[in-house]
Enzyme design. Structure first.
Site, PDB file in Angstrom:
ATOM      1  N   GLU A 103       0.759  -1.230  -0.077  1.00 38.02           N
ATOM      2  CA  GLU A 103      -0.017  -0.143  -0.076  1.00 38.02           C
ATOM      3  C   GLU A 103       0.775   1.174   0.046  1.00 38.02           C
ATOM      4  O   GLU A 103       0.366   2.086  -0.703  1.00 38.02           O
ATOM      5  CB  GLU A 103      -0.875   0.076   1.263  1.00 38.02           C
ATOM      6  CG  GLU A 103      -2.070  -1.046   1.063  1.00 38.02           C
ATOM      7  CD  GLU A 103      -3.145  -0.606   0.046  1.00 38.02           C
ATOM      8  OE1 GLU A 103      -3.214   0.408  -0.177  1.00 38.02           O
ATOM      9  OE2 GLU A 103      -3.660  -1.691  -0.469  1.00 38.02           O
ATOM     10  N   HIS A 162      -3.186  -8.305   8.660  1.00 33.60           N
ATOM     11  CA  HIS A 162      -3.442  -9.046   7.310  1.00 33.60           C
ATOM     12  C   HIS A 162      -2.516  -9.759   6.769  1.00 33.60           C
ATOM     13  O   HIS A 162      -2.677 -10.569   6.215  1.00 33.60           O
ATOM     14  CB  HIS A 162      -4.038  -7.493   6.617  1.00 33.60           C
ATOM     15  CG  HIS A 162      -4.501  -7.995   5.024  1.00 33.60           C
ATOM     16  ND1 HIS A 162      -3.386  -8.235   4.121  1.00 33.60           N
ATOM     17  CD2 HIS A 162      -5.716  -8.056   4.801  1.00 33.60           C
ATOM     18  CE1 HIS A 162      -4.235  -8.435   3.230  1.00 33.60           C
ATOM     19  NE2 HIS A 162      -5.334  -8.434   3.397  1.00 33.60           N
ATOM     20  N   GLU A 193      -2.764 -13.422   5.621  1.00 33.23           N
ATOM     21  CA  GLU A 193      -2.154 -13.602   4.425  1.00 33.23           C
ATOM     22  C   GLU A 193      -0.773 -13.480   4.395  1.00 33.23           C
ATOM     23  O   GLU A 193      -0.247 -13.031   3.440  1.00 33.23           O
ATOM     24  CB  GLU A 193      -2.925 -12.552   3.465  1.00 33.23           C
ATOM     25  CG  GLU A 193      -4.174 -12.845   3.066  1.00 33.23           C
ATOM     26  CD  GLU A 193      -5.056 -11.681   2.070  1.00 33.23           C
ATOM     27  OE1 GLU A 193      -4.148 -11.473   1.393  1.00 33.23           O
ATOM     28  OE2 GLU A 193      -6.265 -11.742   2.261  1.00 33.23           O
ATOM     29  N   VAL A 221      -8.493  -0.653  11.034  1.00 37.41           N
ATOM     30  CA  VAL A 221      -9.998  -0.675  11.225  1.00 37.41           C
ATOM     31  C   VAL A 221     -10.380  -2.107  11.338  1.00 37.41           C
ATOM     32  O   VAL A 221      -9.935  -2.952  10.667  1.00 37.41           O
ATOM     33  CB  VAL A 221     -10.499   0.048   9.684  1.00 37.41           C
ATOM     34  CG1 VAL A 221     -12.050  -0.073   9.774  1.00 37.41           C
ATOM     35  CG2 VAL A 221     -10.523   1.312   9.532  1.00 37.41           C
ATOM     36  N   HIS A 225     -12.251  -7.812   7.723  1.00 36.64           N
ATOM     37  CA  HIS A 225     -11.517  -8.785   8.122  1.00 36.64           C
ATOM     38  C   HIS A 225     -11.682  -9.439   9.571  1.00 36.64           C
ATOM     39  O   HIS A 225     -11.559 -10.507   9.755  1.00 36.64           O
ATOM     40  CB  HIS A 225      -9.676  -8.749   7.740  1.00 36.64           C
ATOM     41  CG  HIS A 225      -9.593  -8.593   6.397  1.00 36.64           C
ATOM     42  ND1 HIS A 225      -9.374  -9.579   5.759  1.00 36.64           N
ATOM     43  CD2 HIS A 225      -9.044  -7.557   5.615  1.00 36.64           C
ATOM     44  CE1 HIS A 225      -8.854  -9.428   4.721  1.00 36.64           C
ATOM     45  NE2 HIS A 225      -8.655  -8.381   4.541  1.00 36.64           N
TER      46      HIS A 225
END
Length: 289
Positions: A103, A162, A193, A221, A225
């Site tokens: 990102e 994540h 992941e 947040v 997920h």
């Protein structure tokens, strides 16, 4: 004033306009958005009233879904081009992402594509940028969830991130190591992941003869997920192994101390220009440093 540190010699000239662009992955969950994204935006606006605050989302899926509900969110590139069209000359870009991963790479490319349009544009560091950041976050989370950990009851806490396919995934292992090194052996990290995996985390729990587990999102947040991968998939998988499992679905963005780290990163961007390694090498070669 902070703004003067950024504008330096041009400070005070009427034509100079400076913006703070807050960049978020985004979420379609209204309640957690209010407690995280809206909260950090509000804190940034309050802390830096000299700056015009704007926001952008990076998830095209989230942007598309929100648009279907009549909520418009710009991508970082769209927001930057809008700032240029409005005459802004200086921009601080601060992402609420956790790692220097995919990102941030995408965001930095967007910034690089428009930097010629601005006199100065700077990108703040993500939450877990250096060792000090990681140590602070580990201590904050250990203190916040101390009540869920108990050696006597064999109760452990698992932070679920994540994960990423980039080398930045090593940051999760660093946090995991720091929990033990800083005296919190009942805290562990797993990723959806990336690495540590569910399996490696589960092996740690088995070795410790854990009986109870509290799952906590290691996510800015607590959205999709958290509600599905953590509160359903991971919870059911651990329960199938005979563990008692509870969830604390609180996003990192809800925690004031975590918000403060982002604020410090913004302040650092305002006060110090990023180091250009090629210029440093030139200085070394010329004997100037």
């Amino acid at each position: 004033m902070i703004i003067c540190l950024l504008l330096c010699a041009v400070c005070g000239q009427a034509q100079e306009k400076t913006a703070l662009l807050m960049v978020h992955f985004g979420t379609t969950y209204d309640e957690t958005r209010a407690r995280t994204i809206d909260a950090i935006n509000a804190k940034a606006a309050e802390t830096f009233p000299e700056l015009t605050l704007r926001e952008a989302y990076t998830s095209r899926i989230v942007i598309r879904k929100l648009k279907g509900r009549g909520i418009e969110k710009k991508t970082p590139l769209e927001a930057l081009l809008q700032l240029r069209a409005e005459g802004f000359t200086h921009v601080i870009v601060q992402s609420t992402t956790l790692l220097e991963g995919a990102e941030m790479e995408s965001l930095r490319r967007d910034v690089a594509s428009v930097e010629r349009f601005f006199k100065d544009i700077r990108v703040g560091a993500p939450l877990l940028y250096d060792v000090t950041d990681c140590q602070r976050v580990a201590d904050i989370l250990a203190a916040r969830h101390a009540g869920a950990a108990s050696e006597k009851q064999k109760a452990h806490v698992v932070l679920v991130g994540h994960g990423t396919y980039t080398p930045a995934t090593a940051t999760y292992s660093q946090i995991d190591y720091m929990f033990t090194a800083q005296g919190h052996p009942l805290f562990h990290v797993g990723t959806i992941e990336g690495y540590p995996t569910f399996e490696t985390m589960h092996e740690r729990l088995k070795a410790a003869k854990a009986r109870r587990v509290t799952l906590v999102p290691l996510l800015f947040v607590a959205g999709d997920h958290a509600s599905n991968d953590i509160a359903v998939d991971w919870k059911e998988a651990l329960e199938a192994e005979g563990l008692q499992v509870s969830c604390c679905l609180e996003g990192l963005g809800e925690i004031p101390e975590i918000q403060d780290i982002y604020i410090e990163h913004i302040r650092h961007s305002l006060q110090d220009a990023p180091v250009d390694i090629m210029k440093k090498k030139e200085a070394y070669a010329a004997g100037r440093e």
